[in-house]
Scaffold this motif. Structure first.
Motif, short mmCIF file in Angstrom:
data_model
loop_
_atom_site.label_atom_id
_atom_site.label_comp_id
_atom_site.label_asym_id
_atom_site.label_seq_id
_atom_site.Cartn_x
_atom_site.Cartn_y
_atom_site.Cartn_z
N ARG A 44 -12.16 -35.36 -0.52
CA ARG A 44 -13.16 -34.68 -1.36
C ARG A 44 -14.25 -34.08 -0.46
N LEU A 45 -14.71 -34.85 0.50
CA LEU A 45 -15.70 -34.36 1.47
C LEU A 45 -15.10 -33.22 2.29
N TYR A 46 -13.87 -33.40 2.73
CA TYR A 46 -13.20 -32.37 3.53
C TYR A 46 -13.11 -31.05 2.74
N VAL A 50 -14.70 -27.50 3.90
CA VAL A 50 -13.84 -26.32 4.09
C VAL A 50 -14.39 -25.17 3.24
N ALA A 51 -14.82 -25.47 2.01
CA ALA A 51 -15.39 -24.43 1.15
C ALA A 51 -16.67 -23.86 1.75
N ALA A 52 -17.41 -24.68 2.48
CA ALA A 52 -18.63 -24.23 3.15
C ALA A 52 -18.32 -23.55 4.49
N ASN A 53 -17.05 -23.45 4.83
CA ASN A 53 -16.57 -22.81 6.05
C ASN A 53 -17.05 -23.52 7.32
N GLU A 54 -17.22 -24.84 7.25
CA GLU A 54 -17.63 -25.61 8.42
C GLU A 54 -16.46 -26.30 9.09
N TRP A 55 -15.49 -26.75 8.32
CA TRP A 55 -14.31 -27.42 8.86
C TRP A 55 -13.08 -26.60 8.52
N ALA A 75 -7.95 -25.85 15.39
CA ALA A 75 -6.92 -26.85 15.73
C ALA A 75 -6.80 -27.05 17.24
N SER A 76 -7.21 -26.07 18.02
CA SER A 76 -7.04 -26.18 19.47
C SER A 76 -8.21 -26.89 20.16
N GLU A 77 -9.23 -27.26 19.41
CA GLU A 77 -10.40 -27.89 19.99
C GLU A 77 -10.36 -29.41 19.86
N THR A 78 -11.35 -30.05 20.43
CA THR A 78 -11.53 -31.48 20.23
C THR A 78 -12.16 -31.69 18.85
N PRO A 79 -12.01 -32.85 18.26
CA PRO A 79 -12.55 -33.04 16.91
C PRO A 79 -14.07 -32.99 16.88
N LEU A 80 -14.60 -32.38 15.81
CA LEU A 80 -16.05 -32.36 15.60
C LEU A 80 -16.55 -33.75 15.24
N PHE A 81 -15.82 -34.38 14.32
CA PHE A 81 -16.17 -35.71 13.85
C PHE A 81 -14.90 -36.53 13.67
N GLN A 82 -15.06 -37.84 13.74
CA GLN A 82 -13.97 -38.76 13.44
C GLN A 82 -14.50 -39.81 12.47
N ILE A 83 -13.76 -39.99 11.39
CA ILE A 83 -14.06 -41.04 10.43
C ILE A 83 -13.10 -42.18 10.75
#
Length: 128
Positions: A44-46, A50-55, A75-83
């Motif tokens: 739900r957060l994701y 995505v709708a806010a064009n951040e992830w 997809a080619s970068e390191t993760p922004l965040f990890q839960i």
């Protein structure tokens, strides 16, 4: 009646006994994973982000000691965040944590909803 228990005359099936240490070993070998309700909250957060064009992309890792939901801008970068869900820390610091790209733990706790609150943007009143 059929006799499946191998000798039970009163119609009851005999139970198979498994030593406790074997049952624990089998349970420990399973990788940690997110439960359905936890994944619903995370997705739900994701969807909002995505709708806010951040992830733009995500990955789910099931490791022997923890489960990780990684969020990417590309997809080619390191993760922004990890839960992260780490059941071994459940009694002490809380099983859930949000980790930034540099390894900094942004929030940690026992309840996933409160930990995910770190992504909620709140409006602050600024006096001019």
């Amino acid at each position: 009646m059929t006799d499946r228990g191998g000798g039970a005359e009163d119609g009851q099936e005999s139970a198979i006994l498994i030593p406790l240490h074997e049952a624990r070993r089998e349970r420990q070998e399973l990788p940690v994973s997110f439960e359905r309700r936890e994944l619903e909250q995370i997705l739900r957060l994701y969807g909002r982000m995505v709708a806010a064009n951040e992830w733009r992309d995500y990955a789910i890792d099931r490791l022997p000691d923890r489960a990780v939901f990684s969020v990417f801008r590309r997809a080619s970068e390191t993760p922004l965040f990890q839960i992260v869900k780490n059941p071994k820390l459940a009694r002490k610091q809380g099983a859930f944590s949000v980790v930034a790209a540099g390894g900094l733990i942004l929030k940690r706790g026992h309840e996933l909803a409160r930990v995910l609150g770190v992504f909620d943007k709140t409006l602050k009143l600024v006096e001019a």
